[in-house]
Design an enzyme around this catalytic site. Structure first.
Site, mmCIF file in Angstrom:
data_model
loop_
_atom_site.group_PDB
_atom_site.id
_atom_site.type_symbol
_atom_site.label_atom_id
_atom_site.label_comp_id
_atom_site.label_asym_id
_atom_site.label_seq_id
_atom_site.Cartn_x
_atom_site.Cartn_y
_atom_site.Cartn_z
ATOM 1 C CG HIS A 251 -1.923 -1.065 1.306
ATOM 2 N ND1 HIS A 251 -2.799 -1.343 0.281
ATOM 3 C CD2 HIS A 251 -2.181 -1.979 2.281
ATOM 4 C CE1 HIS A 251 -3.565 -2.364 0.634
ATOM 5 N NE2 HIS A 251 -3.206 -2.775 1.838
ATOM 6 C CG ASP B 81 -2.402 -8.545 1.004
ATOM 7 O OD1 ASP B 81 -1.659 -8.822 1.952
ATOM 8 O OD2 ASP B 81 -3.455 -7.878 1.113
ATOM 9 C CG HIS C 127 -6.221 -5.650 2.130
ATOM 10 N ND1 HIS C 127 -5.578 -6.486 3.019
ATOM 11 C CD2 HIS C 127 -7.391 -5.307 2.702
ATOM 12 C CE1 HIS C 127 -6.323 -6.615 4.114
ATOM 13 N NE2 HIS C 127 -7.438 -5.918 3.946
ATOM 14 C CG ASP D 117 -4.341 -10.260 3.775
ATOM 15 O OD1 ASP D 117 -4.096 -10.786 2.667
ATOM 16 O OD2 ASP D 117 -4.072 -9.077 4.032
HETATM 17 ZN ZN LIG Z 1 -3.675 -7.377 3.012
#
Ligand SMILES: [Zn+2]
Length: 260
Positions: free
Chosen positions: A82, A119, A121, A201
């Protein structure tokens, strides 16, 4: 880090990344800001930092560089995907996978590099760093709509491939997406190196998200990725269940065929 180091006692410590390597992806002003932190603070609503953050983030990016050099798996935190060119976001300080990709181009003579991000996200920071860079393919599988909100179905470019997945997706949906979108994108781009932003995750027992991928699913994603990569490295991103995380990293390592 402690549970992973206990599970993989043959781990080796990497050298910290040099500031010049980090500045291939981040502005000098932002790197200087992280280096100047002298007391506990927040860099964004999710990202605490303190006097040791700069060293930790340089070590994490350095582990990613070492993983690229030896074909290894960077067991490191903080995660990176991120992190934006000029700011921290979502637990991430420096974008380790991106720093490692640019290192491979600048120092190892590699040209075309793919970053595959599974991931749960969206890897918005990696996407932003490489949006205008045709030498790096970015492919992301992620829950959507979900944090950080980007990576939707219409957010695509020649070398940016977003695969938004509905909440509740599991092995079947992930492997279907891999077969029909990820593998063709990798085959078309023909990278010299694939760097996996390996978050765990999306696992069925992760507390932060709503996916149902199993250890066997991560093993198979890793195996299929390795079959398409002339050179391969992986960088740990998310994964927040400390009881399952070591086994998931182990499953991915088996799939990659890595020398543990
Ligand atoms: Zn993540």
């Amino acid at each position: 880090m402690r549970v992973l180091q206990a599970a993989f006692p043959e781990w080796r410590e990497a050298e910290p990344a040099r500031v010049e390597a980090v500045e291939r992806c981040h502005t000098a002003a932002y790197v200087e800001l992280v280096g100047s932190i002298s007391e506990p603070t927040w860099l964004d609503a999710d990202t605490p930092a303190s006097v040791t953050t700069f060293e930790a983030a340089l070590l994490s990016a350095g582990a990613a560089i070492a993983a690229v050099e030896v074909g290894g798996f960077a067991i490191a935190r903080p995660p990176g995907h991120h992190a934006l060119p000029s700011g921290a976001m979502g637990f991430c300080i420096f974008n380790s996978a991106a720093v490692a990709a640019r290192h491979a181009q600048a120092e190892l003579g590699l040209g075309r590099i793919a970053v595959l991000d599974w991931d749960v996200h969206h890897g918005n920071g990696t996407q932003e760093i490489f949006w205008d860079d045709a030498t790096v393919l970015f492919v992301s599988l992620h829950q959507w709509p979900f944090y950080p909100g980007s990576g939707g179905p219409n957010e695509q470019a020649d070398t940016i491939v977003n695969v938004p997945m509905s909440a509740g997706s599991g092995d079947e949906e992930y492997l279907h997406a891999f077969e029909h979108v990820v593998a063709p994108a990798l085959e078309r781009f023909a990278p010299e190196l694939v760097i996996v932003s390996a978050g765990f995750d999306a696992h069925e027992h992760d507390p932060l998200a709503g996916m149902r991928v199993t250890a066997e699913g991560f093993r198979e994603l890793a195996r299929r990725t390795a079959s398409l990569a002339p050179r391969l490295a992986a960088v740990l991103e998310g994964g927040y269940n400390l009881e399952t995380l070591p086994g998931l990293v182990g499953a991915a390592l088996e799939g990659f065929g890595a020398d543990r």
